[in-house]
Design an enzyme around this catalytic site. Structure first.
Site, PDB file in Angstrom:
ATOM      1  N   ARG A 119      -9.175   8.079  -1.124  1.00 41.79           N
ATOM      2  CA  ARG A 119     -10.200   8.559   0.004  1.00 41.79           C
ATOM      3  C   ARG A 119     -10.997   9.735  -0.587  1.00 41.79           C
ATOM      4  O   ARG A 119     -10.508  10.602  -1.208  1.00 41.79           O
ATOM      5  CB  ARG A 119      -9.447   8.957   1.474  1.00 41.79           C
ATOM      6  CG  ARG A 119      -8.914   7.969   2.032  1.00 41.79           C
ATOM      7  CD  ARG A 119      -8.508   8.306   3.458  1.00 41.79           C
ATOM      8  NE  ARG A 119      -8.355   7.636   4.467  1.00 41.79           N
ATOM      9  CZ  ARG A 119      -9.026   7.035   5.314  1.00 41.79           C
ATOM     10  NH1 ARG A 119     -10.230   7.593   5.473  1.00 41.79           N
ATOM     11  NH2 ARG A 119      -8.815   5.954   6.141  1.00 41.79           N
TER      12      ARG A 119
ATOM     13  N   HIS B 226      -5.590   3.522  -1.815  1.00 42.72           N
ATOM     14  CA  HIS B 226      -7.067   4.068  -1.269  1.00 42.72           C
ATOM     15  C   HIS B 226      -7.252   5.254  -1.532  1.00 42.72           C
ATOM     16  O   HIS B 226      -6.592   6.271  -1.111  1.00 42.72           O
ATOM     17  CB  HIS B 226      -7.181   3.805   0.284  1.00 42.72           C
ATOM     18  CG  HIS B 226      -8.312   4.051   1.104  1.00 42.72           C
ATOM     19  ND1 HIS B 226      -8.427   3.834   2.141  1.00 42.72           N
ATOM     20  CD2 HIS B 226      -9.476   4.405   0.428  1.00 42.72           C
ATOM     21  CE1 HIS B 226      -9.611   4.153   2.652  1.00 42.72           C
ATOM     22  NE2 HIS B 226     -10.195   4.700   1.772  1.00 42.72           N
TER      23      HIS B 226
ATOM     24  N   GLU C 158     -11.147  -9.119   2.859  1.00 43.63           N
ATOM     25  CA  GLU C 158      -9.906  -8.778   3.647  1.00 43.63           C
ATOM     26  C   GLU C 158     -10.137  -8.487   5.128  1.00 43.63           C
ATOM     27  O   GLU C 158     -10.978  -7.501   5.491  1.00 43.63           O
ATOM     28  CB  GLU C 158      -9.086  -7.534   3.078  1.00 43.63           C
ATOM     29  CG  GLU C 158      -7.759  -7.174   3.665  1.00 43.63           C
ATOM     30  CD  GLU C 158      -7.129  -5.956   3.064  1.00 43.63           C
ATOM     31  OE1 GLU C 158      -7.255  -5.817   1.710  1.00 43.63           O
ATOM     32  OE2 GLU C 158      -6.410  -5.122   3.846  1.00 43.63           O
TER      33      GLU C 158
ATOM     34  N   HIS D 252       0.957   6.326   1.861  1.00 41.01           N
ATOM     35  CA  HIS D 252       1.561   7.113   2.790  1.00 41.01           C
ATOM     36  C   HIS D 252       2.769   7.837   2.061  1.00 41.01           C
ATOM     37  O   HIS D 252       3.363   8.604   2.669  1.00 41.01           O
ATOM     38  CB  HIS D 252       1.961   6.598   4.128  1.00 41.01           C
ATOM     39  CG  HIS D 252       0.623   6.449   4.668  1.00 41.01           C
ATOM     40  ND1 HIS D 252      -0.459   7.374   4.834  1.00 41.01           N
ATOM     41  CD2 HIS D 252      -0.123   5.199   5.002  1.00 41.01           C
ATOM     42  CE1 HIS D 252      -1.509   6.724   5.590  1.00 41.01           C
ATOM     43  NE2 HIS D 252      -1.329   5.307   5.652  1.00 41.01           N
TER      44      HIS D 252
ATOM     45  N   GLU E  15      -8.811   0.552  -3.140  1.00 42.49           N
ATOM     46  CA  GLU E  15      -9.461   0.572  -2.220  1.00 42.49           C
ATOM     47  C   GLU E  15     -10.716   1.863  -1.968  1.00 42.49           C
ATOM     48  O   GLU E  15      -9.960   2.908  -2.543  1.00 42.49           O
ATOM     49  CB  GLU E  15      -8.780   0.549  -0.863  1.00 42.49           C
ATOM     50  CG  GLU E  15      -8.025  -0.791  -0.345  1.00 42.49           C
ATOM     51  CD  GLU E  15      -7.110  -0.421   0.817  1.00 42.49           C
ATOM     52  OE1 GLU E  15      -7.220  -1.675   1.216  1.00 42.49           O
ATOM     53  OE2 GLU E  15      -6.889   0.756   1.135  1.00 42.49           O
TER      54      GLU E  15
ATOM     55  N   ASN F 297       0.711  -1.181  -0.066  1.00 40.57           N
ATOM     56  CA  ASN F 297       0.073  -0.023  -0.048  1.00 40.57           C
ATOM     57  C   ASN F 297       0.871   1.238  -0.073  1.00 40.57           C
ATOM     58  O   ASN F 297       1.646   1.525   0.746  1.00 40.57           O
ATOM     59  CB  ASN F 297      -0.880  -0.132   1.073  1.00 40.57           C
ATOM     60  CG  ASN F 297      -1.760   1.220   1.103  1.00 40.57           C
ATOM     61  OD1 ASN F 297      -1.414   2.324   0.755  1.00 40.57           O
ATOM     62  ND2 ASN F 297      -3.110   0.829   1.796  1.00 40.57           N
TER      63      ASN F 297
ATOM     64  N   HIS G  38      -3.792  -4.332   7.544  1.00 38.08           N
ATOM     65  CA  HIS G  38      -3.815  -3.048   8.480  1.00 38.08           C
ATOM     66  C   HIS G  38      -3.121  -3.112   9.708  1.00 38.08           C
ATOM     67  O   HIS G  38      -3.200  -3.845  10.434  1.00 38.08           O
ATOM     68  CB  HIS G  38      -5.428  -2.743   8.836  1.00 38.08           C
ATOM     69  CG  HIS G  38      -5.451  -0.947   9.195  1.00 38.08           C
ATOM     70  ND1 HIS G  38      -5.897  -0.283   8.219  1.00 38.08           N
ATOM     71  CD2 HIS G  38      -5.267  -0.617  10.306  1.00 38.08           C
ATOM     72  CE1 HIS G  38      -5.953   0.973   8.924  1.00 38.08           C
ATOM     73  NE2 HIS G  38      -5.539   0.719  10.081  1.00 38.08           N
TER      74      HIS G  38
ATOM     75  N   THR H  17      -8.501   3.876   8.742  1.00 38.54           N
ATOM     76  CA  THR H  17      -9.669   2.940   8.676  1.00 38.54           C
ATOM     77  C   THR H  17      -9.928   2.306  10.070  1.00 38.54           C
ATOM     78  O   THR H  17      -9.123   1.235  10.388  1.00 38.54           O
ATOM     79  CB  THR H  17      -9.549   1.923   7.413  1.00 38.54           C
ATOM     80  OG1 THR H  17      -9.322   2.700   6.377  1.00 38.54           O
ATOM     81  CG2 THR H  17     -10.740   1.300   7.072  1.00 38.54           C
TER      82      THR H  17
ATOM     83  N   ARG I 254      -6.863  12.924   1.037  1.00 39.81           N
ATOM     84  CA  ARG I 254      -5.773  13.034   1.767  1.00 39.81           C
ATOM     85  C   ARG I 254      -4.436  12.626   1.502  1.00 39.81           C
ATOM     86  O   ARG I 254      -3.116  13.240   1.928  1.00 39.81           O
ATOM     87  CB  ARG I 254      -6.157  12.725   3.280  1.00 39.81           C
ATOM     88  CG  ARG I 254      -6.207  11.400   3.576  1.00 39.81           C
ATOM     89  CD  ARG I 254      -6.301  11.129   5.000  1.00 39.81           C
ATOM     90  NE  ARG I 254      -7.685  11.112   5.609  1.00 39.81           N
ATOM     91  CZ  ARG I 254      -8.143  10.536   6.559  1.00 39.81           C
ATOM     92  NH1 ARG I 254      -7.321   9.794   7.541  1.00 39.81           N
ATOM     93  NH2 ARG I 254      -9.274  10.899   7.058  1.00 39.81           N
TER      94      ARG I 254
HETATM   95  C1  LIG Z   1      -8.378   0.307   4.211  1.00 39.98           C
HETATM   96  C2  LIG Z   1      -7.089   0.423   4.738  1.00 39.98           C
HETATM   97  O1  LIG Z   1      -6.901  -0.056   5.767  1.00 39.98           O
HETATM   98  C3  LIG Z   1      -5.961   1.302   4.038  1.00 39.98           C
HETATM   99  O2  LIG Z   1      -6.351   1.912   3.042  1.00 39.98           O
HETATM  100  C4  LIG Z   1      -5.570   2.070   4.835  1.00 39.98           C
HETATM  101  O3  LIG Z   1      -6.461   2.515   5.861  1.00 39.98           O
HETATM  102  C5  LIG Z   1      -4.473   3.324   4.432  1.00 39.98           C
HETATM  103  O4  LIG Z   1      -4.368   4.184   5.188  1.00 39.98           O
HETATM  104  P1  LIG Z   1      -5.330   5.410   5.952  1.00 39.98           P
HETATM  105  O5  LIG Z   1      -6.384   4.570   6.520  1.00 39.98           O
HETATM  106  O6  LIG Z   1      -4.407   6.198   6.902  1.00 39.98           O
HETATM  107  O7  LIG Z   1      -5.681   6.114   4.652  1.00 39.98           O
HETATM  108  N1  LIG Z   2      -5.924  -2.654   3.758  1.00 40.18           N
HETATM  109  C1  LIG Z   2      -4.803  -2.462   4.692  1.00 40.18           C
HETATM  110  C2  LIG Z   2      -3.592  -1.833   3.900  1.00 40.18           C
HETATM  111  O1  LIG Z   2      -3.877  -1.673   2.611  1.00 40.18           O
HETATM  112  C3  LIG Z   2      -2.637  -1.339   4.401  1.00 40.18           C
HETATM  113  O2  LIG Z   2      -2.813  -0.743   5.869  1.00 40.18           O
HETATM  114  P1  LIG Z   2      -1.489  -0.030   6.608  1.00 40.18           P
HETATM  115  O3  LIG Z   2      -0.571  -1.056   6.631  1.00 40.18           O
HETATM  116  O4  LIG Z   2      -1.180   0.944   5.963  1.00 40.18           O
HETATM  117  O5  LIG Z   2      -2.247  -0.152   7.990  1.00 40.18           O
END
Ligand SMILES: CC(=O)[C@@H](O)[C@H](O)COP(=O)(O)O
Ligand SMILES: NCC(=O)COP(=O)(O)O
Length: 247
Positions: free
Chosen positions: A50, A48, A156, A15, A75, A12, A196, A106, A54
């Protein structure tokens, strides 16, 4: 039903975009991070988009769609805006997540059991564009059974409670909850992913649970990449996962 020990890593990159958006610069580029992640062994890239934008922006998703060698796991919240965007870009995988503007991250899973008709319509619509639709849910039998009923091929499991647990007893209880959720999902014939809050220090126990198809990991990986570089951060995570998943 998959009980194979091969476990995939979805990276993912949200960030990376968080850091860029903090200053409104053009860098760091999440697309570059995605390509580095693929070179280092990522099996897929998760983003994701959003509602509040953000981190990831539409442009990132469009560029990724063009350049990824692996596949995109998109996502999204269950909104008309996102449904229309997904229909436009047609990602291979779509994960429906709960979303509020106020949350830091999330915080829980999607309440599928509480809105079966709405989720069922979304799954049907997104399946029509050829996406494998997954539902981001808590490791809760009620939610897993509802996910099966609404026609999603995949789930998931939200591992945030496991990642946040502080005492050894709580960690063990939360890990067991995830393991039970995996077993329940597999028994329902679902593809079971998880993610997550997973980190280098807590991922192995989850990766050792038999039958998980993919772990999605972002925040910890991006944080570690600041010190070791993106490719090394991904390679380290992949090695940990594969070692833990060995029979
Ligand atoms: C759904 C999920 O778990 C990820 O998309 C994660 O949430 C990404 O980070 P943020 O929640 O900080 O947007
Ligand atoms: N769906 C969870 C994800 O994509 C990554 O979550 P995180 O490792 O950033 O908490």
């Amino acid at each position: 039903m998959s009980t194979s020990n091969r476990i995939l890593l979805g990276v993912n990159i949200d960030h990376v975009a968080t850091l860029r958006q903090a200053r409104g610069t053009r860098y760091p580029d999440p697309v570059k991070a995605a390509l580095d992640a693929e070179e280092a062994g990522a099996d897929g890239i998760t983003v994701h988009l959003r509602e509040d934008r953000r981190h990831i922006q539409e442009r990132d998703v469009l560029l990724l769609k063009d350049v990824l060698q692996t596949r995109m796991n998109f996502e999204m919240g269950v909104t008309e805006e996102m449904m229309a965007f997904a229909e436009r870009i047609r990602p291979a995988h779509i994960c429906l997540v709960p979303e509020t503007r106020q949350e830091l991250t999330t915080e829980g899973g999607l309440d599928v059991a509480g809105q079966e008709a709405r989720i069922s319509m979304a799954v049907e619509r997104l399946s029509k564009i050829g996406a494998e639709v997954s539902l981001f849910i808590d490791a809760d039998e009620r939610q897993i059974e509802a996910s099966k009923r609404v026609g999603a091929p995949a789930i998931e499991l939200h591992t945030g409670r496991y990642a946040d647990a502080q005492t050894p007893t709580d960690v063990a209880d939360e890990l067991q909850r995830v393991a039970d959720g995996v077993a329940c999902g597999l028994a329902q014939g679902l593809i079971v992913n998880a993610g997550h809050g997973l980190h280098y220090h807590n991922v192995e126990a989850v990766a050792a649970i038999k039958g998980i198809n993919e772990l999605n990991i972002g925040h910890a990986l991006v944080a570690h990449a600041l010190f070791v570089g993106f490719k090394s951060a991904v390679a380290e995570m992949k090695a940990l996962i594969l070692a833990a998943a060995k029979p």
